[in-house]
Design an enzyme around this catalytic site. Structure first.
Site, PDB file in Angstrom:
ATOM      1  N   ASP A  22       0.879  -1.169   0.000  1.00 39.45           N
ATOM      2  CA  ASP A  22       0.000   0.000   0.000  1.00 39.45           C
ATOM      3  C   ASP A  22       0.910   1.211   0.000  1.00 39.45           C
ATOM      4  O   ASP A  22       1.536   1.537   1.010  1.00 39.45           O
ATOM      5  CB  ASP A  22      -0.891  -0.009   1.262  1.00 39.45           C
ATOM      6  CG  ASP A  22      -1.658   1.306   1.439  1.00 39.45           C
ATOM      7  OD1 ASP A  22      -1.636   2.160   0.536  1.00 39.45           O
ATOM      8  OD2 ASP A  22      -2.276   1.477   2.523  1.00 39.45           O
ATOM      9  N   GLU A 168      -7.301   0.464  -4.855  1.00 39.38           N
ATOM     10  CA  GLU A 168      -7.377   0.449  -3.393  1.00 39.38           C
ATOM     11  C   GLU A 168      -8.705  -0.087  -2.849  1.00 39.38           C
ATOM     12  O   GLU A 168      -8.705  -0.927  -1.953  1.00 39.38           O
ATOM     13  CB  GLU A 168      -7.062   1.844  -2.839  1.00 39.38           C
ATOM     14  CG  GLU A 168      -5.579   2.161  -2.968  1.00 39.38           C
ATOM     15  CD  GLU A 168      -5.230   3.623  -2.707  1.00 39.38           C
ATOM     16  OE1 GLU A 168      -6.124   4.375  -2.261  1.00 39.38           O
ATOM     17  OE2 GLU A 168      -4.078   3.998  -2.962  1.00 39.38           O
TER      18      GLU A 168
HETATM   19 MG    MG Z   1      -4.627   5.026   2.216  1.00 33.04          MG
END
Ligand code: MG
Ligand code: ADP
Length: 589
Positions: A22, A168
């Site tokens: 991430d 995401e």
């Molecule tokens: Mg984030």
């Protein structure tokens, strides 16, 4: 004795792991699937989250993460944060002026992002004690091609082959285990991080998430609240509000107030209520984006199956209250919101590397599926609790001579008699008329992964196929009805079984009786009076039982069995006799 394989090696963890990353605006995380589990990796300080900050000192020394942030107070123009806002964009396009100049620092957003990725790679290699060369990296759903390509380039600069760029919200949904949602179920992902707010609506289609819509504000995040709170604190303590220590203190206070009702900073007591007063207008700004995402997706809030929280700022109770109110449902808080995206990236990486077997929760058939056979019995083809997809079939024949078609009733249920089960459909299979038992009809049930039952009936003589598709009903049965069916099958188990035994014995008896008569007629002169009387008595007993009103299944079964045994010996005699006659005809005896 156990055989010991000579070349047995201790199982290596994973010869070629793929990292899940991430690459966040504020914080970045890295994970890997280890022994079948996705785990996030900690650095040497035990931290699983690295601030997305890079400091380039005058001598060119580069520091990444918390140490870089610490340099910010001393070298604000040499410390690069939120570079994600600039990656893949043309100069001036971002609409956001960073406090540093990449030109002056002689670097680019891709290079700065590469530094963060190199750091994460090193964290992983240290934790795993092996080198890694591949990664899945997440990007916001709204990232365009240029932004995705730039992110991939950053990975390559960090010596990582980027095997997948993952959205995401999709990663978050994976982390929340929503990949087992069924077709067309919908999820809203509410992601409030440090500097950005994203909301997306996803729909499960053909087993993968589709992003139906995405909305948000690239200038809305926890940092804004930190600044407002810093101002509040600075006013009270008579300090300059842009002092980095006040700003950092404000963030600590904010985080504490997510769990505590009150906290203090340099002797100043601050309550959650005070923070919430400051936070309210800021959180309120997320509402219109949520409504926008819903309307763009053409989805009503009540049609959502889940609302999931992502981003560190969603740890705030007030944010959760807003989300609950905006979407009219309790948000799912089962995962750490600030780790969900990294976890999802790791799960995706594990699936791609084969180290995480995708454990699909397969549906099972709630009730048995079968067809009605002669005598009104249920003939099960796919038993209850079979995992789908499943395929099974059987051959059937005509029970009556000169029949020229067979009616196949497709049934669902646990009862022995067809009439007590539910009919899902019926098909008629024609075949050439012939003697009893001459037709050969194959019936195949195949239940696909979507729960659709395909019934195929084939007359094997002509190879003529007849098919029927039964949607939904084979799998989608209300729990209550399933329970009722099973309860009834237990309650009536005795009666049902009796009826089945009776019917089977009856069919057999009806077949035997004429055969016995015929055999006796032919053998009357060969067997003794006693013998033939005995067979006649047995046949009479079977007839008597068949005609009796109270179906004594056991008695009929044993009487039929005895008659069958007696008939067997008659059959042997008939064959012997035929043989003798044949030999005699040829003059051999
Ligand atoms: Mg984030
Ligand atoms: P990003 O996606 O922007 O990289 P994160 O998801 O890591 O960001 O979220 C970082 C933000 O979350 C920061 O503003 C941080 O202050 C905030 N945050 C983290 N923990 C908490 C908490 N317990 N309470 C409130 N805010 C928090």
């Amino acid at each position: 004795m156990f055989k010991q394989p000579s070349n047995l090696k201790p199982e290596t963890l994973n010869p070629d792991p793929i990292l899940g990353i991430d690459l966040g605006t504020t914080n970045s995380l890295v994970g890997v699937v280890d022994s079948g589990f996705p785990i996030l990796l900690a650095d040497e300080n035990g931290s699983r989250s690295t601030p997305s900050a890079v400091c380039i000192a005058e001598d060119g020394t580069i520091t990444v993460g918390a140490p870089a942030l610490r340099q910010r107070a001393l070298h604000p123009t040499r410390t690069i944060t939120s570079v994600k806002r600039l990656i893949g964009r043309r100069a001036g396009e971002a609409g956001w002026a960073p406090p540093y100049s990449l030109n002056e620092l002689n670097t680019t957003p891709v290079e700065v992002s590469a530094e963060i990725l190199k750091h994460l790679k090193a964290v992983a290699e240290r934790a795993l004690e092996q080198s890694v060369s591949k990664a899945v990296i997440t990007v916001p759903a709204y990232f365009n091609d240029a932004q995705r390509t730039a992110t991939k380039r950053a990975g390559e600069l960090a010596d990582l082959e980027v095997v997948r760029i993952l959205s995401e919200p999709t990663a978050a949904a994976l982390a929340y285990g929503l990949d087992k949602l069924s077709e067309h179920q919908k999820v809203a992902v509410y992601d409030l991080g440090g500097g950005t707010f994203d909301v997306s609506v996803l729909e499960m289609r053909d087993g993968v998430f589709q992003v139906l819509s995405t909305a948000g504000d690239t200038q809305l995040g926890g940092d804004d609240l930190d600044r407002s709170l810093a101002q509040f604190i600075a006013e009270r303590l008579n300090l300059p509000s842009h002092d980095i220590r006040v700003l950092e203190g404000a963030e600590v206070v904010k985080k504490r107030l997510s769990t505590d009702d009150t906290t203090s900073f340099h002797g100043l007591d601050i309550t959650r209520a005070e923070l919430e007063k400051i936070a309210r207008p800021w959180i309120e700004r997320t509402r219109m984006h949520c409504l926008r995402a819903l309307s763009d997706a053409g989805v009503k809030a009540e049609e959502l199956d889940e609302v999931i929280l992502v981003g560190g700022s969603t740890r705030m109770p007030l944010v959760r209250d807003y989300v609950r109110e905006i979407f009219g449902r309790e948000p799912n808080t089962s995962q750490n919101p600030d780790e969900a995206i990294a976890l999802g990236a790791t799960i995706q990486a594990g699936i791609l590397s084969g180290s995480l077997r995708q454990v699909l929760l397969l549906d099972v058939t709630p009730l048995s599926l079968g067809i009605e056979t002669f005598g009104g019995l249920m003939n099960i083809i796919i038993p209850r609790n079979t995992t789908i997809p499943a395929k099974a079939g059987e051959m059937f024949t005509n029970a009556v001579a000169n029949q020229d078609s067979m009616l196949i009733r497709i049934l669902q249920g646990e009862r022995e008699l067809a009439k007590d089960n539910w009919e899902l459909g019926r098909i008629e299979v024609p075949f050439p008329a012939g003697p009893k038992g001459s037709a050969r009809v194959g019936v195949q049930f195949s239940l696909d992964a979507n729960g659709i039952l395909h019934v195929l009936a084939r007359d094997t003589a002509t190879n003529q196929d007849i098919t029927l598709e039964i949607r939904g009903t084979a799998i989608d049965v209300e729990d209550e009805r399933v329970e009722q069916m099973i309860a009834e099958s237990v309650d009536f188990a005795f009666e049902d079984m009796n009826e089945r035994i009776w019917t089977e014995a009856m069919l057999k008896a009806e077949e035997l009786l004429p055969a016995v008569d015929a055999a006796l007629a032919q053998l009357g002169d060969v067997i003794s009076q006693d013998e033939s009387q005995n067979v006649r008595d047995q046949a009479a007993q079977v007839k008597k039982l068949l005609e009796s009103v109270n179906h004594d299944a056991k008695a009929l079964k044993s009487a039929t069995q005895q008659l069958d045994d007696a008939t067997q010996s008659l059959a042997v005699m008939l064959i012997d006799r035929a043989m003798e006659e044949s030999l005699a005809r040829r003059g051999l005896v």
